[in-house]
Design a protein around this motif. Sequence first.
Motif, PDB file in Angstrom:
ATOM      1  N   ARG A  22       0.813  -1.225   0.000  1.00 37.70           N
ATOM      2  CA  ARG A  22       0.000   0.000   0.000  1.00 37.70           C
ATOM      3  C   ARG A  22       0.846   1.275   0.000  1.00 37.70           C
ATOM      4  NH1 ARG A  22      -3.342  -2.815   4.153  1.00 37.70           N
ATOM      5  NH2 ARG A  22      -5.071  -3.704   3.008  1.00 37.70           N
ATOM      6  N   SER A  23       2.128   1.155   0.318  1.00 34.40           N
ATOM      7  CA  SER A  23       2.974   2.338   0.390  1.00 34.40           C
ATOM      8  C   SER A  23       3.508   2.788  -0.962  1.00 34.40           C
ATOM      9  CB  SER A  23       4.142   2.085   1.352  1.00 34.40           C
ATOM     10  OG  SER A  23       5.062   1.183   0.787  1.00 34.40           O
ATOM     11  N   PHE A  24       3.265   2.015  -2.024  1.00 36.11           N
ATOM     12  CA  PHE A  24       3.700   2.425  -3.361  1.00 36.11           C
ATOM     13  C   PHE A  24       2.912   3.649  -3.794  1.00 36.11           C
ATOM     14  CE2 PHE A  24       5.647  -1.657  -3.453  1.00 36.11           C
ATOM     15  CZ  PHE A  24       6.641  -1.589  -4.415  1.00 36.11           C
ATOM     16  N   SER A  25       3.597   4.633  -4.348  1.00 39.81           N
ATOM     17  CA  SER A  25       2.902   5.825  -4.817  1.00 39.81           C
ATOM     18  C   SER A  25       2.278   5.610  -6.186  1.00 39.81           C
ATOM     19  CB  SER A  25       3.856   7.021  -4.852  1.00 39.81           C
ATOM     20  OG  SER A  25       4.910   6.780  -5.752  1.00 39.81           O
ATOM     21  N   SER A  26       2.785   4.681  -6.950  1.00 44.03           N
ATOM     22  CA  SER A  26       2.264   4.384  -8.282  1.00 44.03           C
ATOM     23  C   SER A  26       1.041   3.469  -8.176  1.00 44.03           C
ATOM     24  CB  SER A  26       3.346   3.708  -9.126  1.00 44.03           C
ATOM     25  OG  SER A  26       2.823   3.271 -10.344  1.00 44.03           O
ATOM     26  N   TYR A  27      -0.051   3.897  -8.766  1.00 43.26           N
ATOM     27  CA  TYR A  27      -1.317   3.165  -8.720  1.00 43.26           C
ATOM     28  C   TYR A  27      -1.176   1.740  -9.255  1.00 43.26           C
ATOM     29  CZ  TYR A  27      -6.146   1.968  -9.930  1.00 43.26           C
ATOM     30  OH  TYR A  27      -7.354   1.333 -10.048  1.00 43.26           O
ATOM     31  N   ASN A  28      -0.542   1.605 -10.415  1.00 40.72           N
ATOM     32  CA  ASN A  28      -0.428   0.285 -11.037  1.00 40.72           C
ATOM     33  C   ASN A  28       0.428  -0.666 -10.207  1.00 40.72           C
ATOM     34  OD1 ASN A  28      -2.040   0.872 -13.265  1.00 40.72           O
ATOM     35  ND2 ASN A  28      -0.337   1.842 -14.329  1.00 40.72           N
ATOM     36  N   PHE A  29       1.574  -0.189  -9.727  1.00 40.88           N
ATOM     37  CA  PHE A  29       2.415  -1.035  -8.879  1.00 40.88           C
ATOM     38  C   PHE A  29       1.685  -1.401  -7.594  1.00 40.88           C
ATOM     39  CE2 PHE A  29       6.230   0.953 -11.030  1.00 40.88           C
ATOM     40  CZ  PHE A  29       6.581  -0.193 -11.701  1.00 40.88           C
ATOM     41  N   ARG A  30       1.024  -0.428  -6.976  1.00 46.56           N
ATOM     42  CA  ARG A  30       0.320  -0.657  -5.712  1.00 46.56           C
ATOM     43  C   ARG A  30      -0.733  -1.747  -5.877  1.00 46.56           C
ATOM     44  NH1 ARG A  30      -0.804   4.344  -4.661  1.00 46.56           N
ATOM     45  NH2 ARG A  30      -2.770   4.380  -5.774  1.00 46.56           N
ATOM     46  N   ASN A  31      -1.560  -1.622  -6.900  1.00 40.21           N
ATOM     47  CA  ASN A  31      -2.621  -2.614  -7.094  1.00 40.21           C
ATOM     48  C   ASN A  31      -2.065  -3.980  -7.473  1.00 40.21           C
ATOM     49  OD1 ASN A  31      -4.751  -1.041  -6.353  1.00 40.21           O
ATOM     50  ND2 ASN A  31      -5.089  -0.257  -8.405  1.00 40.21           N
ATOM     51  N   TYR A  32      -1.012  -3.999  -8.277  1.00 42.55           N
ATOM     52  CA  TYR A  32      -0.412  -5.280  -8.645  1.00 42.55           C
ATOM     53  C   TYR A  32       0.135  -5.997  -7.421  1.00 42.55           C
ATOM     54  CZ  TYR A  32       2.947  -8.689 -10.267  1.00 42.55           C
ATOM     55  OH  TYR A  32       3.654  -9.855 -10.445  1.00 42.55           O
ATOM     56  N   PHE A  33       0.868  -5.280  -6.568  1.00 48.57           N
ATOM     57  CA  PHE A  33       1.467  -5.935  -5.408  1.00 48.57           C
ATOM     58  C   PHE A  33       0.421  -6.307  -4.357  1.00 48.57           C
ATOM     59  CE2 PHE A  33       5.457  -3.943  -7.005  1.00 48.57           C
ATOM     60  CZ  PHE A  33       6.093  -5.140  -7.283  1.00 48.57           C
ATOM     61  N   LEU A  34      -0.661  -5.558  -4.260  1.00 46.72           N
ATOM     62  CA  LEU A  34      -1.746  -5.965  -3.369  1.00 46.72           C
ATOM     63  C   LEU A  34      -2.373  -7.269  -3.868  1.00 46.72           C
ATOM     64  CD1 LEU A  34      -3.485  -2.568  -2.607  1.00 46.72           C
ATOM     65  CD2 LEU A  34      -2.332  -4.052  -0.978  1.00 46.72           C
ATOM     66  N   TRP A  35      -2.630  -7.343  -5.167  1.00 44.03           N
ATOM     67  CA  TRP A  35      -3.199  -8.565  -5.743  1.00 44.03           C
ATOM     68  C   TRP A  35      -2.253  -9.741  -5.561  1.00 44.03           C
ATOM     69  CZ3 TRP A  35      -0.956 -11.257  -9.808  1.00 44.03           C
ATOM     70  CH2 TRP A  35      -1.690 -12.345 -10.264  1.00 44.03           C
ATOM     71  N   ARG A  36      -0.977  -9.515  -5.839  1.00 43.95           N
ATOM     72  CA  ARG A  36       0.019 -10.587  -5.756  1.00 43.95           C
ATOM     73  C   ARG A  36       0.180 -11.081  -4.315  1.00 43.95           C
ATOM     74  NH1 ARG A  36       6.220 -10.211  -6.458  1.00 43.95           N
ATOM     75  NH2 ARG A  36       6.720 -12.359  -6.893  1.00 43.95           N
ATOM     76  N   THR A  37       0.163 -10.151  -3.362  1.00 46.90           N
ATOM     77  CA  THR A  37       0.277 -10.521  -1.953  1.00 46.90           C
ATOM     78  C   THR A  37      -0.886 -11.401  -1.524  1.00 46.90           C
ATOM     79  OG1 THR A  37       1.489  -8.506  -1.431  1.00 46.90           O
ATOM     80  CG2 THR A  37       0.365  -9.597   0.394  1.00 46.90           C
TER      81      THR A  37
END
Length: 96
Positions: A22-37
Motif C-alpha cells: 500500500r505504500s507504493f505511490s504508483s497506482y499500477n504497482f500498488r494494485n499489482y502488489f496488493l493482488w500478488r500478496t
Amino acid sequence: MTTPPTPRAVLSLYASTLRTARSFSSYNFRNYFLWRTKDTFRSIQAEQDPAKLSLAYNEAVKELAVLRRSAVVNQLYGGWRLAVEEQSDVRTRGDT
C-alpha cells in the motif's frame, strides 16, 4: 528439518507485506502488489505440507525485503496521479 511457521507469524508477515504494498505511490504497482500478496498468501494458507509451508514462508520473507526496497524507490520517483485514482482536490459538479 525446519519447523513450520506459526499461524501468527504468517499473519504478521501478511500484514507487513500488505502495508508495504500500500505504500507504493504508483497506482499500477500498488494494485499489482496488493493482488500478488493476497494470491501468494492464499496459496500459503492452503499449504498442508510443513516443509513446503516453511519454504513458501521463507520465500515470502525474502520477497518482503525486495518489496520494501522497491517501495522506497517508487516513492522517490513516483509520477503523476492517474485519472482512476481518487483525487480529493478535484471539484465535483455539486461544489460551488
